[in-house]
Scaffold this motif. Sequence first.
Motif, PDB file in Angstrom:
ATOM      1  N   VAL A 123      -8.304   1.955 -11.119  1.00 45.78           N
ATOM      2  CA  VAL A 123      -7.543   1.798  -9.625  1.00 45.78           C
ATOM      3  C   VAL A 123      -7.742   0.319  -9.053  1.00 45.78           C
ATOM      4  CG1 VAL A 123      -7.507   2.596  -7.390  1.00 45.78           C
ATOM      5  CG2 VAL A 123      -8.382   4.067  -9.167  1.00 45.78           C
ATOM      6  N   ARG A 124      -6.278  -0.112  -8.757  1.00 43.10           N
ATOM      7  CA  ARG A 124      -6.070  -1.397  -8.404  1.00 43.10           C
ATOM      8  C   ARG A 124      -5.555  -1.410  -7.126  1.00 43.10           C
ATOM      9  NH1 ARG A 124      -6.757  -4.824 -12.780  1.00 43.10           N
ATOM     10  NH2 ARG A 124      -5.419  -6.270 -11.936  1.00 43.10           N
ATOM     11  N   ALA A 125      -5.814  -2.669  -6.368  1.00 42.53           N
ATOM     12  CA  ALA A 125      -5.039  -2.724  -4.849  1.00 42.53           C
ATOM     13  C   ALA A 125      -5.337  -4.102  -4.649  1.00 42.53           C
ATOM     14  CB  ALA A 125      -5.916  -1.978  -3.859  1.00 42.53           C
ATOM     15  N   SER A 126      -4.235  -4.540  -3.790  1.00 38.86           N
ATOM     16  CA  SER A 126      -4.259  -5.818  -3.210  1.00 38.86           C
ATOM     17  C   SER A 126      -4.966  -6.236  -1.988  1.00 38.86           C
ATOM     18  CB  SER A 126      -2.744  -6.214  -2.792  1.00 38.86           C
ATOM     19  OG  SER A 126      -2.500  -5.591  -1.624  1.00 38.86           O
ATOM     20  N   MET A 127      -5.341  -7.263  -1.551  1.00 38.02           N
ATOM     21  CA  MET A 127      -6.114  -7.589  -0.617  1.00 38.02           C
ATOM     22  C   MET A 127      -5.380  -6.957   0.815  1.00 38.02           C
ATOM     23  SD  MET A 127      -7.894 -11.197  -0.857  1.00 38.02           S
ATOM     24  CE  MET A 127      -9.080 -10.874   0.533  1.00 38.02           C
ATOM     25  N   VAL A 128      -3.988  -7.073   0.833  1.00 36.98           N
ATOM     26  CA  VAL A 128      -3.420  -6.704   1.925  1.00 36.98           C
ATOM     27  C   VAL A 128      -3.025  -5.302   2.135  1.00 36.98           C
ATOM     28  CG1 VAL A 128      -0.897  -6.632   0.867  1.00 36.98           C
ATOM     29  CG2 VAL A 128      -1.219  -7.068   3.216  1.00 36.98           C
ATOM     30  N   ASN A 129      -3.246  -4.245   0.855  1.00 36.53           N
ATOM     31  CA  ASN A 129      -3.401  -3.166   0.754  1.00 36.53           C
ATOM     32  C   ASN A 129      -4.527  -2.521   1.383  1.00 36.53           C
ATOM     33  OD1 ASN A 129      -1.362  -2.913  -2.185  1.00 36.53           O
ATOM     34  ND2 ASN A 129      -0.901  -1.967  -0.292  1.00 36.53           N
ATOM     35  N   VAL A 130      -5.719  -2.975   1.078  1.00 37.03           N
ATOM     36  CA  VAL A 130      -7.243  -2.862   1.453  1.00 37.03           C
ATOM     37  C   VAL A 130      -6.937  -3.319   3.024  1.00 37.03           C
ATOM     38  CG1 VAL A 130      -9.363  -3.343   1.472  1.00 37.03           C
ATOM     39  CG2 VAL A 130      -8.195  -3.183  -0.661  1.00 37.03           C
ATOM     40  N   GLY A 131      -6.518  -4.544   3.499  1.00 40.90           N
ATOM     41  CA  GLY A 131      -6.355  -4.726   4.872  1.00 40.90           C
ATOM     42  C   GLY A 131      -5.585  -3.587   5.700  1.00 40.90           C
ATOM     43  N   ALA A 132      -4.508  -3.149   5.222  1.00 43.71           N
ATOM     44  CA  ALA A 132      -3.557  -2.171   5.837  1.00 43.71           C
ATOM     45  C   ALA A 132      -4.508  -0.858   6.017  1.00 43.71           C
ATOM     46  CB  ALA A 132      -2.344  -1.912   5.159  1.00 43.71           C
ATOM     47  N   LEU A 133      -5.378  -0.432   4.943  1.00 47.93           N
ATOM     48  CA  LEU A 133      -6.213   0.589   5.000  1.00 47.93           C
ATOM     49  C   LEU A 133      -7.389   0.460   6.094  1.00 47.93           C
ATOM     50  CD1 LEU A 133      -7.736   3.357   4.229  1.00 47.93           C
ATOM     51  CD2 LEU A 133      -9.000   1.674   2.590  1.00 47.93           C
ATOM     52  N   GLY A 134      -7.836  -0.884   6.236  1.00 43.99           N
ATOM     53  CA  GLY A 134      -8.896  -0.980   7.302  1.00 43.99           C
ATOM     54  C   GLY A 134      -8.110  -1.015   8.776  1.00 43.99           C
ATOM     55  N   VAL A 135      -6.976  -1.297   8.905  1.00 42.03           N
ATOM     56  CA  VAL A 135      -6.140  -1.199  10.094  1.00 42.03           C
ATOM     57  C   VAL A 135      -6.088   0.215  10.583  1.00 42.03           C
ATOM     58  CG1 VAL A 135      -4.083  -2.043  11.465  1.00 42.03           C
ATOM     59  CG2 VAL A 135      -5.029  -3.659   9.754  1.00 42.03           C
ATOM     60  N   ALA A 136      -5.467   0.915   9.565  1.00 40.95           N
ATOM     61  CA  ALA A 136      -5.245   2.393   9.919  1.00 40.95           C
ATOM     62  C   ALA A 136      -6.399   2.780  10.131  1.00 40.95           C
ATOM     63  CB  ALA A 136      -4.737   2.735   8.678  1.00 40.95           C
ATOM     64  N   LEU A 137      -7.770   2.774   9.643  1.00 37.37           N
ATOM     65  CA  LEU A 137      -8.848   3.353  10.169  1.00 37.37           C
ATOM     66  C   LEU A 137      -9.363   2.918  11.393  1.00 37.37           C
ATOM     67  CD1 LEU A 137     -10.567   3.076   6.578  1.00 37.37           C
ATOM     68  CD2 LEU A 137      -9.854   5.190   7.536  1.00 37.37           C
TER      69      LEU A 137
END
Length: 593
Positions: A465-479
């Motif tokens: 499973v791979r993700a970008s920093m901006v994807n993980v950042g978007a997850l953090g903002v959603a949470l």
Amino acid sequence: MRQEGIARTAATRGSGQAALRADQVVTRRRWVAAFGVGITAVVACGAALTSCSSAPKGAALVINDFASAVSKQNFERAASLTTAPGQAKDALLVTKEGMHPSGIQTKVLRTMSYSDGTAGFTLKTTYIWDTVAEGGDRIDGKAPDRKFVTETQGTARNVSTGWKVQWEPSIIYPGLRPGGRILDVRTDARPTPRVLARNGKPFMVIAPVREVVIDPAATPDLGRTVSALAGVIAPMAPQITSEVILEKIAQQPGQPVVAVTLREPDMQVLAGDPGKIRGVTVRRTDRLVMTDRRLDSPLEEGLTNYWQAIRDVTAGWQIVLDQPGAQRQRLDGHQGPPGPNVATTLDPRVQNAVGIAAIEVAQPTTVLALDATTGGILGMGRNKAATERGISIDGEYATGSTLSAVFESVIAQAKAKNTSTDELLDRLGLGVAFTIPGASSPQRNGIGIDKVDSGAKADQRPGEVRASMVNVGALGVALARAVAGERTSVAPYIVKGQQTRVDEGQLGAFDGELARPVLDAMVATVRTGDASDLRNAKGLRALVGTNGPNGPGWFLGIIDKKVVVVYCEGEHSGTAALQAAQKYLSVRNDRLE
């Protein structure tokens, strides 16, 4: 001569004097009348250069052939039709390079014969740029968006090899002298746009800099030159060692390379003048730089590209005459109004904090911070090792166990709601691809969602499973938004007013039951888990994980209405990510004076 011939003819006839006189009078009158018309024609055609007669056939063919060759930009052919092929070819090539048009159209407007056996001509040359599909004067089925037109005059003469165009630089532009040229010069509107921080103050501005250039071909001892240069720039650029310079040279064999770019004040504190080193030159230019020289960010490149795009759109042009020993003369041009400033979400204090946090760790480390409410990017820091690795905001990296709690909740909710894991991951910002104006370029950022449907946990498949920093950042903002009661995801962005493009899925609303288990896991991670040793962490929620002992390692935190993402590579990268996170927590309230 005509009069002498008339007299001889009359004498041989033996006619009477009266008859002779009458013949001479009549003939002289006719001759004078004809001679007068001839003089008028020569003056009109030669002095005014407006043709009332055509040039000889051979001359006309050469003149038209010359014009056709210029139109086709076959300058070698055009030059061969002149009396000085070498000079003509050089001058025509210099004109092409200086004007860099997308097309040239040269027409013969008129030709004329001169009494000395030469032929004159007038050319109309149109330089064309940026052709479009329709409208205006057409060339090759296209219409010019911008053009510059000249009318020039020249001469053709019949030499031993046939008719040739007498070469003069003025054939290119009236009054052009040997060594002169006409140029198409870009102009930029004033004032120059600035990149503004979140508070509206300048974050990046254009400023004069000095590029220190080393040319391997200009030194007999490259090793000695490189060593000397590294020593001279060491007080301001200690990281630019001899090895670094040699590596740059190796990447561009035989070409001059920019060893380092320094601001003008930096030149005063060097250990010497780099321009005095054999093979080294210093050239002045302008560049967009951070207003606070203590700041450094990988976002600088994307913002510079965005800023440059604005300058390109609003750029003007000038055609100038550049003659030896004279100031440039403007011939034509246009300059529109300046472009707008670039308003961003960047916060200098946060940028300072993430930059310090990134350099806390020796191994490749990158830190990204976002506004937890809007998704605006507040800052991004990267250490030297991460820069050398080319770690970016939208590159894909293995997440390992970091997002296990997210996948567990997604799988459970997908079964309970009879929906797909793909859709739920998209709504959290993980399954989509972001293109952020001013920060990123289009890349595929999907994370292998199809493998999650099997029900297996992500930590059982390290590296899949791979993700970008901006994807993980978007997850953090959603949470973070879910904590505030806003259960909808938003796209991260950096330029105010410029919407981020979302591909490969859609953001949107999500159920509170999807976010709650993840938020609970984040609280537990801080209280009793891997992040429990962090200090200055009041109110922190976090996820921490690695992709095995060789990394990479991640930290995702929510604190102070901000989302912080740390990405590290190498052995013990999970510990390194926590170390960088701790540094951020310690300096996050530091002010920039």
